[in-house]
Design an enzyme around this catalytic site. Structure first.
Site, PDB file in Angstrom:
ATOM      1  N   CYS A   1       0.832  -1.148   0.107  1.00 26.91           N
ATOM      2  CA  CYS A   1      -0.194  -0.113  -0.074  1.00 26.91           C
ATOM      3  C   CYS A   1       0.894   1.257  -0.135  1.00 26.91           C
ATOM      4  O   CYS A   1       0.760   1.936  -1.051  1.00 26.91           O
ATOM      5  CB  CYS A   1      -0.973   0.202   1.410  1.00 26.91           C
ATOM      6  SG  CYS A   1      -1.945  -1.439   1.461  1.00 26.91           S
TER       7      CYS A   1
ATOM      8  N   GLU B   1       4.345   1.312   1.869  1.00 23.49           N
ATOM      9  CA  GLU B   1       5.175   1.219   2.973  1.00 23.49           C
ATOM     10  C   GLU B   1       6.565   1.236   2.244  1.00 23.49           C
ATOM     11  O   GLU B   1       6.901   0.636   1.186  1.00 23.49           O
ATOM     12  CB  GLU B   1       5.240  -0.177   3.356  1.00 23.49           C
ATOM     13  CG  GLU B   1       3.860  -0.635   4.153  1.00 23.49           C
ATOM     14  CD  GLU B   1       3.161  -1.502   3.218  1.00 23.49           C
ATOM     15  OE1 GLU B   1       2.373  -0.861   2.397  1.00 23.49           O
ATOM     16  OE2 GLU B   1       3.041  -2.646   3.246  1.00 23.49           O
TER      17      GLU B   1
END
Ligand code: SF4
Ligand code: SF4
Lengths: 931, 312
Positions: free
Chosen positions: A574, A576
């Site tokens: 997502c 990171e």
């Protein structure tokens, strides 16, 4: 006696119907008539059940899709399949069918009526179609070949591929599970690394090969196209109980044949007691297992497999796997014990992947020989050549490079898990091949884009198979293969190149679910590029994420990553961040329920939904003298539950190292070979584990409400507040409204609330940041929730921000639904006040934006300004959610969640939810016409 | 010297249609005109008002307990039984103390209009400075009529200019020239409403003739400040061919080119019921896109550059 519809099976019927619609589209009159409707027509057929819809809102494109339209249709037609068949075979008069109720419509029936004049042509086409696929009109025969759609679908290759991707039925493919199990049965007692490598090789030696028409890039996680693989060794048992309903479940159904189901059930028996979950349970303290079952304070995502990595594609592209095999072999010569096993496993895994490519080369060659279309024959021959060379040897062309990336990507997914194996900075490591192709005249820009589009589709084909719990938590069939473009090089110089533009363009055209697409921006990003990105957003691309280099790199440096490497970060899953190629960050290790911690703090350690002691007894809140006491209680709850979560994760980390090492990805992840260690054992240069805190705004707003109304204004006593929370505000709506409307809320640039949200998140981040990991790194917190805020919300009672029990917590670091009422600039300012340097694992901010007011170059300019301001404020990440008609309709139904929708007209101000129903309707209609 | 506080009824951030870039629009309360289509009826009266929004009312009756004047009507008197138009306040008895709004938990009762010091207001608009910078935006003073609070406006604009913020004034022009002239040094752009040319018609539509307004416009032009005239397109009221042609001719003769067209919408009429408003809803049909583009063409033919602002 009238004849009946030829199919009994929904899937077949659907394919049949879609094939028919394709043929209808090919007729100029019919197409023109439909285009004039500029509407969504939803078809609901029964016996067998089919849902499909036609979308001609653009007036230029007629899109036929399976399923239910995402936006409300203008008209819904329902009828039985037999009636459908009888009308289009000319046996039943359509007007009569309406009159006798055999066709029912909802919505604008007139739209359907406007198409009836084309019926004679439609009937002719239907009859020809039946004949073509061998259905006798008199009597539905049982064995009918399923028509292929390909011949009639028009458009360019990537669009044709996309059509097939969208319409195909999702299936379960048990091949991975089958060959994995076969291999594991044979390797009992051997070292784990070797068992893993042998299993991978065995799978790759047997997996059915699949080269679909039109494909230029090949490979896949499964033997069937559009299928999900099974991971019996992870949490595979969980799907066991659900196999019977997999096909009929409402969200993300998957087809699985009865024989395959039986085989899978049999395989899963072998894995009983041998899954990661089983091993973990015996490694955990009892409390962790207990919480794991209740998913109240946290979920340990890592139990499904770690995956989540930015692969070192650059290395494989430049060296080829053969060189890596050679290096491992050489190192094995002077190693012993586990290290020797590791090197051997690396060799075996890489050889498996090389063999797999070889099988594809042979298959493509075979297909080329029997291919009649000369053009396609050339393509197949090229595929064969490419697969012969890569990934064994260095790539030389863009096609070779993309094919390498795919083989490596799929193999990594196969070895570990499907989630968030992320390609990363494609514009950086693919650009040299693109440039070389252009220079040599092998490819023009358009052909390069076509390849890239095929690549996006191939990434999209890896589907996850979740049990129904996980389907809610991580909704949408995505594998989170993240790519980012733009950003800087290791020296901090701008790295945007022509391929960055190309990648964006391809994404704009394809709008495929994968890759998860992001853009890195920094102070020296070329203005044209930033503007180009904004144009894409204004054009309605929904899933584009923005990352601010300054903030992301700042957070990485805080975690002791050297500046030069931090500058080359890519994004996993997502949001990171990680240094590509040398990091193992298990970046989605767990999700943590901060909302529950607040509940425990306000209830002496007990939950309101899970009504038992969960955390430490931190005192009766009625005795709290000030906010300090509230915060201290919250901090103690967080500290305790974080420590338990860490226990759980440490147990899992050991289990992964012992039972599910991943020698293939370790082969090229720096510095595994040098250290002779698998990534799961800490072989990578940078090791982190990232659990995410969920509920920043919910906790922040709750603290702000207590501060404002209980302690400052003393308008509400703690006693009253707690009683209302116990009763979920039953009979206490005035108090709830007071909490909502008379206390400050995060997301409005109001320091009184933003400071509390910052503190709520900071406490979590500090606690997590204290711990070292099993793999020799640190725990680093993230603040995002995927869709877990919904699940966690179900486990949390009413909260002092006025939120009802069991409703969703706030998402990521976004304001709680509808609580930000001062527009996007205010919300962005609030978010940028968070202590982002602590959030090394990334945060997610979603913001609704209405593209209609932003159409045209001026609109892109406004977005550019919004972005520019956010970057200047130091915000870390941003994703815009496009407001459309469906959003407004939802806002009418659930106004409280949508109080952030502002109506912007010159010289006028109002919130959408404050408008009268009639005016709202008018705006909704206007929206429909102007999009 | 600190100016007397200003009465403001809304500060809307991220406004996109009242001047260039991302802007914060400050709505000043109080207006000399009574345009029949006014979309901000809460901006007309120069004092704080109490608004009641029936849709938000949860019948908590906190207002009944709070009101010292016994001005709260409960249960709601309804206009012909129609929901959502309930009047909660007996206006004759109400002295606008605001206690009911402070007590109202749901925000159904609200005080419209709040006094700001220059410090407070500038602190508020300065928050979005990074966004003004990045988008070429700034601050717009709108209303009501900002010029009615001249001293405060000047002090506020001067402060904005000290911080390098672009300033725009949106005005109806019904104000003495000597006041306008004081603002101009701190103002970068004037958005000037032009509603009708015929004085009698103007009186009919807004309550005043337009002599002063048009005179001000001419003087502003002579002054050389950047001006964009804005024409509200109100079906049958301002959109008669005669009126449009008159306006086009007038603007052209002044040498102005860019002109904003503001098509009628009914959004503001929702707000009339919430107040003790002198206005009545017009409930006219919306202009279609075609009609708007025809009007735009008319201006284009007269050599002007129309920009129609539909908003979103
Ligand atoms: S403003 Fe004061 S007087 Fe008027 S209704 Fe409210 S409480 Fe009563
Ligand atoms: S001048 Fe503007 S604020 Fe004043 S009444 Fe007319 S439209 Fe309303």
């Amino acid at each position: 006696m009238m004849t009946t519809f030829p199919y009994k099976d929904s899937a077949q019927a659907l394919q049949f119907a879609l094939g028919y619609f394709d043929r209808l589209q090919a007729d100029a009159d019919i197409r023109a008539t439909w285009l004039k409707l500029r509407a969504i027509v939803q078809l609901k057929m029964r016996d067998p059940d089919i849902q499909a819809y036609v979308d001609t809102r653009s007036g230029t494109q007629m899109q036929v899709r399976a399923g239910v339209a995402a936006e409300p249709p203008n008209v819904v037609i329902s009828l039985t399949a037999d009636v459908f068949h009888q009308i289009y075979t000319g046996q039943l008069n359509v007007i009569m069918a309406f009159a006798t109720g055999k066709i029912k419509t909802r919505g604008n029936t007139g739209l359907v009526m406007r198409t009836t004049w084309t019926l004679p042509a439609a009937i002719r086409i239907y009859r020809e179609y039946l004949k073509e696929i061998g259905v006798k009109e008199e009597k539905g025969s049982k064995k009918i070949k399923i028509p292929t759609r390909q011949s009639t679908v028009s458009g360019e290759r990537p669009m044709r591929l996309k059509e097939r991707f969208l319409h195909g039925e999702r299936q379960v493919c048990i091949e991975r599970a089958r060959y994995l199990t076969e291999s594991y049965r044979q390797t009992e007692g051997q070292p784990a690394a070797l068992r893993q490598a042998r299993a991978l090789r065995h799978i790759l030696n047997h997996l059915t090969m699949n080269i679909a028409p039109d494909e230029l890039l090949v490979g896949g996680l499964t033997g069937k196209s559009l299928a999900a693989a099974v991971y019996p060794e992870c949490a595979g048992q969980r799907i066991l109980g659900e196999l019977p309903t997999l096909e009929t479940r409402q969200d993300n159904p998957f087809h699985i044949g009865p024989e395959e189901r039986r085989e899978l059930e049999e395989m899963l028996l072998y894995w009983r007691g041998k899954t990661l979950e089983d091993y973990a349970r015996s490694a955990w303290p009892p409390q962790v297992a207990d919480y794991y079952d209740k998913i109240a304070p946290f979920i340990l995502t890592e139990i499904g497999g770690i995956a989540h990595q930015l692969l070192n594609h650059e290395k494989v592209l430049q060296l080829g796997l053969e060189k890596i095999v050679a290096e491992a072999r050489q190192r094995r010569g002077s190693a012993a014990g586990e290290q020797a096993d590791f090197y051997e496993a690396v060799e075996e895994a890489c050889i498996g992947v090389i063999e797999w490519a070889g099988r594809y080369a042979a298959e493509a060659g075979r297909q080329a020989q029997i291919e009649v279309d000369p053009q396609r024959r050339i393509e197949l021959e090229r595929i064969a050549k490419v697969c012969q060379r890569v990934p064994a040897m260095p790539a030389r062309t863009l096609q070779e490079a993309l094919q390498t990336v795919l083989f490596v990507h799929y193999a990594a997914q196969m070895e570990s898990y499907v989630s968030a194996i992320s390609p990363g900075r494609i514009d950086q490591f693919l650009h040299p091949y693109y440039a070389a192709d252009l220079a040599a005249g092998r490819l023009d820009r358009r052909a390069a884009r076509e390849l890239l589009e095929c690549f996006y589709l191939k990434l999209s084909e890896s589907l996850p198979l979740f049990d129904s719990d996980a389907t809610v938590a991580f909704s949408g069939l995505t594998s989170w293969a993240n790519t980012v473009i733009g950003g800087t090089d290791a020296n901090g110089l701008d790295a945007t190149n022509d391929f960055s533009y190309l990648a964006l363009e391809a994404m704009e055209r394809m709008r495929t679910p994968q890759p998860n697409f992001g853009v890195r921006l920094h102070a020296n990003t070329p203005p044209e590029f930033r503007n180009r990105v904004c144009q894409a957003v204004a054009g309605g691309i929904g899933n584009l994420q923005i990352f601010n280099d300054e903030a992301v790199i700042g957070a990485m440096i805080e975690r002791n990553i050297p500046l030069a490497e931090a500058r080359t970060y890519g994004i996993i899953g997502c949001v990171e961040p990680a240094v590509p190629g040398c990091s193992f960050t298990s970046s989605d290790a767990a999700l943590f329920n901060m909302g529950l911690c607040l509940e425990l703090a306000l209830n002496n350690g007990c939950g309101r939904i899970v009504t038992e002691p969960i955390g430490p007894a931190t005192g009766d809140p009625r005795s709290f003298a000030s906010m300090d006491d509230v915060v201290e209680a919250y901090r103690r709850q967080v500290a305790y539950l974080v420590s338990l979560m860490i226990d759980g994760l440490e147990g899992l980390a050991r289990v992964h190292a012992a039972h599910k090492p991943t020698p293939f990805v370790s082969a090229f992840t720096d510095d595994c070979l040098a250290q002779g260690k698998d990534v799961t054992a800490g072989g990578a240069r940078y090791n982190f584990t990232g659990p995410q805190g969920v509920g920043t705004a919910t906790v922040g707003d709750s603290l702000a409400a207590i501060d404002q109304l209980v302690f400052r204004e003393k308008r509400v006593t703690m006693e009253e507040l707690l009683r209302a929370l116990d009763d979920d505000f039953e009979g206490q709506e005035p108090l709830r409204q007071l909490l909502i409307n008379h206390a400050p809320k995060y997301g409005n640039d109001d320091d009184r609330a933003d400071a509390w949200a910052r503190l709520a998140a900071e406490i979590y981040c500090q606690e997590v940041g204290k711990y070292p990991t099993y793999r020799g790194g640190r725990y680093q917190p993230g603040l995002y929730s995927v869709t877990m805020h919904i699940v966690f919300g179900l486990l949390v009672g009413a909260t002092p921000d006025g939120r009802h029990a069991r409703t969703t917590l706030s998402q990521g670091v976004s304001p709680a639904h509808g609580r930000d009422q001062h527009g996007p600039t205010a919300a962005l300012r609030s978010a940028s006040k968070l202590n982002q340097r602590l959030v090394g694992n990334g945060l997610a901010l979603n913001q609704r934006i209405n593209p209609k007011g932003l159409a045209g170059p001026q609109g892109a300019g406004i977005l550019d300004g919004l972005l520019g301001g956010y970057l200047a404020l130091g915000g870390m990440q941003l994703q815009w959610e496009i407001v459309d008609r469906a959003t407004l309709l939802a806002a009418q139904e659930r106004p409280e969640e949508y109080r952030d929708l502002v109506v912007r007209v010159a010289g006028y101000s109002a919130l959408f939810t404050d408008l009268s129903r009639a005016v709202q309707d008018e705006m909704i209609n206007r929206m429909e016409h102007e999009i | 010297m600190e100016a007397k506080p200003g009465l403001i009824f809304d500060v809307q951030r991220f406004s996109l249609h009242d001047g260039p870039g991302i802007r914060t629009v400050v709505f000043f309360k109080g207006c000399p005109l009574r345009c029949r289509w006014c979309q901000n009826p809460e901006g007309l009266l120069p004092f704080p008002e109490i608004a009641f929004q029936a849709e938000r009312c949860i019948n908590a009756r906190a207002c009944v307990r709070a009101c010292p004047c016994d001005a709260i009507v409960y249960p709601a008197e309804k206009d012909d039984g129609a929901p959502n138009t309930a009047k909660r306040i007996r206006r004759a008895a109400c002295d606008r103390c605001g206690l009911c709004a402070a007590a109202c938990p749901s925000g159904a009762l609200r005080v419209v209009g709040r006094y700001y010091s220059v410090d407070e207001l500038s602190a508020e608009v300065l928050r979005d400075q990074p966004f003004y910078r990045a988008s070429g935006g700034g601050v717009t003073a709108s209303g009501g009529e900002a010029m009615l609070q001249t001293k405060f406006l000047i002090a506020f604009f001067r402060r904005c200019k000290e911080h390098g913020i672009h300033t725009a004034l949106e005005t109806c022009g019904q104000v003495g020239w000597e006041r306008l002239v004081g603002v101009l040094p701190y103002c970068d752009l004037v958005l000037f409403d032009v509603k009708a040319i015929d004085p009698a018609r103007h009186r009919q539509l807004t309550g005043y003739e337009n002599t002063l307004i048009l005179d001000n416009l001419c003087r502003l032009v002579a002054d050389g400040i950047q001006i964009i005239p804005r024409i509200p397109l109100i079906p049958t009221l301002t959109t008669t061919p005669q009126n449009l042609d008159d306006i086009a001719l007038f603007l052209q003769s002044l040498g102005l080119t860019a002109v904003h067209l503001l098509p009628y919408h009914r959004l503001g009429e929702d707000k009339i019921h919430r107040l003790d408003s002198p206005l009545l809803p017009l409930s006219l049909p919306d202009l279609s896109l075609d009609e708007v583009s025809m009007i735009a063409n008319r201006f284009r033919q007269a050599g002007l550059t129309p920009i129609s602002l539909h908003g979103s």
